[in-house]
Design a protein around this motif. Sequence first.
Motif, mmCIF file in Angstrom:
data_model
loop_
_atom_site.group_PDB
_atom_site.id
_atom_site.type_symbol
_atom_site.label_atom_id
_atom_site.label_comp_id
_atom_site.label_asym_id
_atom_site.label_seq_id
_atom_site.Cartn_x
_atom_site.Cartn_y
_atom_site.Cartn_z
ATOM 1 N N ARG A 183 50.777 -34.736 -73.550
ATOM 2 C CA ARG A 183 51.864 -35.583 -73.054
ATOM 3 C C ARG A 183 53.177 -35.263 -73.750
ATOM 4 O O ARG A 183 54.218 -35.096 -73.100
ATOM 5 C CB ARG A 183 51.529 -37.060 -73.226
ATOM 6 C CG ARG A 183 52.625 -37.984 -72.654
ATOM 7 C CD ARG A 183 52.178 -39.433 -72.603
ATOM 8 N NE ARG A 183 53.191 -40.248 -71.945
ATOM 9 C CZ ARG A 183 54.074 -41.009 -72.587
ATOM 10 N NH1 ARG A 183 54.087 -41.063 -73.928
ATOM 11 N NH2 ARG A 183 54.965 -41.716 -71.917
ATOM 12 N N HIS A 184 53.175 -35.184 -75.071
ATOM 13 C CA HIS A 184 54.407 -34.892 -75.799
ATOM 14 C C HIS A 184 54.967 -33.533 -75.407
ATOM 15 O O HIS A 184 56.175 -33.394 -75.184
ATOM 16 C CB HIS A 184 54.151 -34.926 -77.302
ATOM 17 C CG HIS A 184 55.323 -34.447 -78.115
ATOM 18 N ND1 HIS A 184 56.461 -35.201 -78.304
ATOM 19 C CD2 HIS A 184 55.545 -33.267 -78.766
ATOM 20 C CE1 HIS A 184 57.325 -34.519 -79.035
ATOM 21 N NE2 HIS A 184 56.804 -33.345 -79.320
ATOM 22 N N GLN A 185 54.087 -32.542 -75.281
ATOM 23 C CA GLN A 185 54.535 -31.178 -75.039
ATOM 24 C C GLN A 185 54.977 -30.965 -73.600
ATOM 25 O O GLN A 185 55.980 -30.297 -73.342
ATOM 26 C CB GLN A 185 53.413 -30.199 -75.369
ATOM 27 C CG GLN A 185 53.755 -28.729 -75.121
ATOM 28 C CD GLN A 185 54.908 -28.244 -75.969
ATOM 29 O OE1 GLN A 185 54.958 -28.532 -77.165
ATOM 30 N NE2 GLN A 185 55.833 -27.502 -75.380
ATOM 31 N N ALA A 188 56.354 -35.745 -71.382
ATOM 32 C CA ALA A 188 56.723 -36.879 -72.227
ATOM 33 C C ALA A 188 57.286 -38.056 -71.439
ATOM 34 O O ALA A 188 57.215 -39.203 -71.903
ATOM 35 C CB ALA A 188 57.730 -36.433 -73.288
ATOM 36 N N ASP A 189 57.851 -37.826 -70.253
ATOM 37 C CA ASP A 189 58.429 -38.903 -69.454
ATOM 38 C C ASP A 189 57.525 -39.334 -68.303
ATOM 39 O O ASP A 189 57.955 -40.030 -67.385
ATOM 40 C CB ASP A 189 59.808 -38.506 -68.922
ATOM 41 C CG ASP A 189 59.806 -37.184 -68.164
ATOM 42 O OD1 ASP A 189 58.767 -36.494 -68.164
ATOM 43 O OD2 ASP A 189 60.855 -36.833 -67.576
ATOM 44 N N GLN A 231 65.084 -31.841 -71.278
ATOM 45 C CA GLN A 231 64.190 -32.260 -72.360
ATOM 46 C C GLN A 231 62.931 -31.406 -72.403
ATOM 47 O O GLN A 231 61.922 -31.805 -72.990
ATOM 48 C CB GLN A 231 63.816 -33.741 -72.175
ATOM 49 C CG GLN A 231 65.008 -34.672 -72.067
ATOM 50 C CD GLN A 231 65.909 -34.615 -73.278
ATOM 51 O OE1 GLN A 231 65.471 -34.875 -74.388
ATOM 52 N NE2 GLN A 231 67.180 -34.276 -73.074
ATOM 53 N N ASP A 232 62.987 -30.237 -71.822
ATOM 54 C CA ASP A 232 61.832 -29.349 -71.718
ATOM 55 C C ASP A 232 61.453 -28.780 -73.081
ATOM 56 O O ASP A 232 62.297 -28.209 -73.783
ATOM 57 C CB ASP A 232 62.167 -28.205 -70.758
ATOM 58 C CG ASP A 232 60.956 -27.466 -70.233
ATOM 59 O OD1 ASP A 232 59.950 -27.388 -70.960
ATOM 60 O OD2 ASP A 232 61.028 -26.972 -69.096
ATOM 61 N N LEU A 233 60.170 -28.889 -73.438
ATOM 62 C CA LEU A 233 59.670 -28.309 -74.683
ATOM 63 C C LEU A 233 58.852 -27.047 -74.449
ATOM 64 O O LEU A 233 58.401 -26.425 -75.412
ATOM 65 C CB LEU A 233 58.808 -29.345 -75.442
ATOM 66 C CG LEU A 233 59.526 -30.604 -75.907
ATOM 67 C CD1 LEU A 233 58.554 -31.525 -76.643
ATOM 68 C CD2 LEU A 233 60.716 -30.257 -76.798
ATOM 69 N N SER A 257 61.293 -34.000 -68.764
ATOM 70 C CA SER A 257 60.370 -33.118 -69.470
ATOM 71 C C SER A 257 60.063 -31.903 -68.606
ATOM 72 O O SER A 257 60.565 -31.760 -67.483
ATOM 73 C CB SER A 257 59.076 -33.872 -69.779
ATOM 74 O OG SER A 257 58.338 -34.088 -68.575
ATOM 75 N N HIS A 258 59.181 -31.055 -69.110
ATOM 76 C CA HIS A 258 58.783 -29.884 -68.335
ATOM 77 C C HIS A 258 58.118 -30.290 -67.020
ATOM 78 O O HIS A 258 58.262 -29.604 -66.011
ATOM 79 C CB HIS A 258 57.825 -29.021 -69.169
ATOM 80 C CG HIS A 258 57.516 -27.702 -68.555
ATOM 81 N ND1 HIS A 258 58.476 -26.731 -68.339
ATOM 82 C CD2 HIS A 258 56.341 -27.173 -68.108
ATOM 83 C CE1 HIS A 258 57.919 -25.667 -67.793
ATOM 84 N NE2 HIS A 258 56.625 -25.912 -67.630
ATOM 85 N N SER A 263 57.570 -36.383 -62.923
ATOM 86 C CA SER A 263 58.370 -37.499 -63.422
ATOM 87 C C SER A 263 59.606 -37.797 -62.582
ATOM 88 O O SER A 263 60.077 -38.927 -62.539
ATOM 89 C CB SER A 263 58.791 -37.241 -64.870
ATOM 90 O OG SER A 263 59.687 -36.143 -64.958
#
Length: 280
Positions: A183-185, A188-189, A231-233, A257-258, A263
Amino acid sequence: MTRTSRTHRARTSLTVLAGATIAAGLLVTTVGPASADKGAPSRGPKPTVVLVHGAFADSTSWNGVIKELRHDGYPVVAVANPLRSLSGDSAYLKDILAGIDGPIVLAGHSYGGSVISNAATGNKNVKALVYLAAFLPEKGESAVDLSGRFPGSTLGDALRPVPFTNADGSQGTDLYIQNDKFRHQFAADVPRNEADLMAVTQRPVTDAALAEGAAEPAWKTIPSWVLVATQDLNIPPMAQEFMAERAGAHTTEVRASHAVSVSQPGKVAAVIEDAARSVG
């Protein structure tokens, strides 16, 4: 770089009839041509939108986007990307595209951007390319090259490699994102319960696919649209901006996010439809 935010979309009430016919082995969602809708403007059938997912995802990652596109009368095909090798995945997609009549808007997420860049080259039916938090490689560049060229990606530390044996006896390595880091990677959203399901059902990509250099890219000859997920990691936003500017793409930035197709499906669909409206 000039960034044009194109997030407005006209919505009309459409009656969906026929589906697009493609080869077996795909996860396919289709709707009928807009010409079958008596309420649609008289400008011929809408282009078919072909969606190509990337690594650590599957075709269900497009569900929200597909709902938006269907509502607006677009025929849609969601391709099950094999994620085995860039050349092989591109050849697979190329054959699918060859079986679709009429104009095509081809959209790719993440590694799917590399695949659509390869597969669309030389296909006169592909009228627009859409890259969503995706790679736009130059000839010879790989996903690994591009994600490592700018700071911001933490993907490497989140990966779990799993060796496997090919049918010919050769060895390969599948890459997964560790479930507790997914989820974080990646998302996240996205609501936690949904992200947890995505982690369990993720499709692995081979390390060879991410390291393989691209062929001559279609974005050099086909108009392109890019959505940058800020916010892409996985793919650093700086890399996404660099690739978009290099390609001369119409660019939109979204705080996401990615997993932007999950999202922010409305904003993703808006970019795709902006590209589709350019198709005469």
